[in-house]
Design an enzyme around this catalytic site. Structure first.
Site, PDB file in Angstrom:
ATOM      1  N   LYS A  90       0.861  -1.198   0.000  1.00 13.38           N
ATOM      2  CA  LYS A  90       0.000   0.000   0.000  1.00 13.38           C
ATOM      3  C   LYS A  90       0.891   1.240   0.000  1.00 13.38           C
ATOM      4  O   LYS A  90       1.741   1.416   0.889  1.00 13.38           O
ATOM      5  CB  LYS A  90      -0.843  -0.036   1.272  1.00 13.38           C
TER       6      LYS A  90
HETATM    7  O1  G3P Z   1      -9.332   1.621   4.640  1.00  9.90           O
HETATM    8  C1  G3P Z   1      -9.045   2.835   5.251  1.00  9.90           C
HETATM    9  C2  G3P Z   1      -9.746   2.893   6.544  1.00  9.90           C
HETATM   10  O2  G3P Z   1      -9.145   2.063   7.487  1.00  9.90           O
HETATM   11  C3  G3P Z   1      -9.960   4.266   7.082  1.00  9.90           C
HETATM   12  O3  G3P Z   1     -11.178   4.229   7.699  1.00  9.90           O
HETATM   13  O4  G3P Z   1     -13.022   5.021   9.046  1.00  9.90           O
HETATM   14  O5  G3P Z   1     -10.682   5.605   9.668  1.00  9.90           O
HETATM   15  O6  G3P Z   1     -11.730   6.635   7.696  1.00  9.90           O
HETATM   16  P1  G3P Z   1     -11.663   5.442   8.574  1.00  9.90           P
END
Ligand code: G3P
Length: 258
Positions: A90
């Site tokens: 990534k």
């Molecule tokens: O895949 C990316 C994710 O882990 C971020 O999620 O909810 O922290 O924006 P969030």
């Protein structure tokens, strides 16, 4: 459409794999920070375990270095040390220098270098279709638009109060946009459209609720990665629960013993 689990937690990955419903896993430094103290393993052992549980299905592991040279070296180290063939590296689309607001294109350069060596790349922190296009041109296998965080950004910049899990309408709100992007789902849709003629898959990330998941699918995301709790909630509906209660009531002892 493929469904991934967005988690670095070994138990969560094991559970969802055992149900046969996930096609891959995505991790990031924040998810690993939470999961490592639980497993008690060192980072290499932990990542290897995740990859083994996934039995050949892709596991995205994020780079934490920030220059092209260091990122390529770290990607090679990860692959060499973790020793699994289902690792996807990534790479942030836009890297920052020394934690400051200065940006570099080292992420893009890294995507090109890794892709040329047949290392699959998932480009992360995508907030514009243009970023997705650059990543695809450099050879990325996946691009990850951050659906929920795009909604956060729209709400923050327009002073709209919200809770992280609140649904944000895919058609947006009046006079709320970011350079033509009106919602996280709109971002996903525009990425899908702009990459139509590329071999790059759109992997919708930062998905916080089941409605958002469904909408990502409707607008054509190839893959959607969701947290454990969102996967669990996909099974729930009040009428399903009500129907279950009634069927339980109407099941005779003779029937139950069958
Ligand atoms: O895949 C990316 C994710 O882990 C971020 O999620 O909810 O922290 O924006 P969030």
């Amino acid at each position: 459409m493929k469904l991934y689990l967005d988690s670095a937690n070994i138990k969560e990955v094991e559970t969802m794999m055992s149900y046969g419903i996930i096609d891959g896993v995505t991790t990031n430094p924040s998810l690993l920070k939470k999961a490592l103290p639980i497993s008690g393993l060192n980072i290499t052992q932990h990542l290897r375990k995740l990859c083994k549980i996934m039995k050949g299905k892709p596991v995205s592991i994020e780079l934490t270095q920030r220059t092209h040279k260091e990122m390529v070296k770290q990607a090679r180290n990860i692959i060499q040390k973790v020793k699994c063939n289902n690792i996807v590296i990534k790479v942030p689309v836009c890297t920052i220098i020394n934690g400051k607001e200065t940006f570099s294109m080292d992420g893009i350069k890294t995507i090109k270098s890794l892709s040329e060596c047949n290392i699959e790349v998932n480009t992360t922190l995508i907030f514009t279709p243009e970023q997705a296009l650059l990543a695809a041109k450099a050879g990325a296998k996946y691009v990850s638009p951050f659906t929920g965080r795009m909604d956060d950004y729209l709400r923050d910049t327009h002073r709209i109060k919200y809770d992280k899990k609140d649904y944000y309408p895919f058609q947006g709100k009046k006079n709320v946009e970011d350079e033509g992007i009106i919602s996280g789902i709109d971002l996903v849709q525009q990425c899908v459209e702009i990459l139509e003629s590329y071999n790059t898959e759109v992997l919708a990330a930062s998905v916080r609720n089941t409605q958002q998941l469904r909408e990502c699918s409707i607008v054509g995301a190839d893959i959607i990665t969701v947290p454990y709790t969102v996967l669990q909630l996909m099974v729930v509906h009040p009428k399903t629960m009500q129907g279950m209660k009634q069927f339980d009531k109407d099941s005779s002892e003779e029937y139950k013993a069958l």
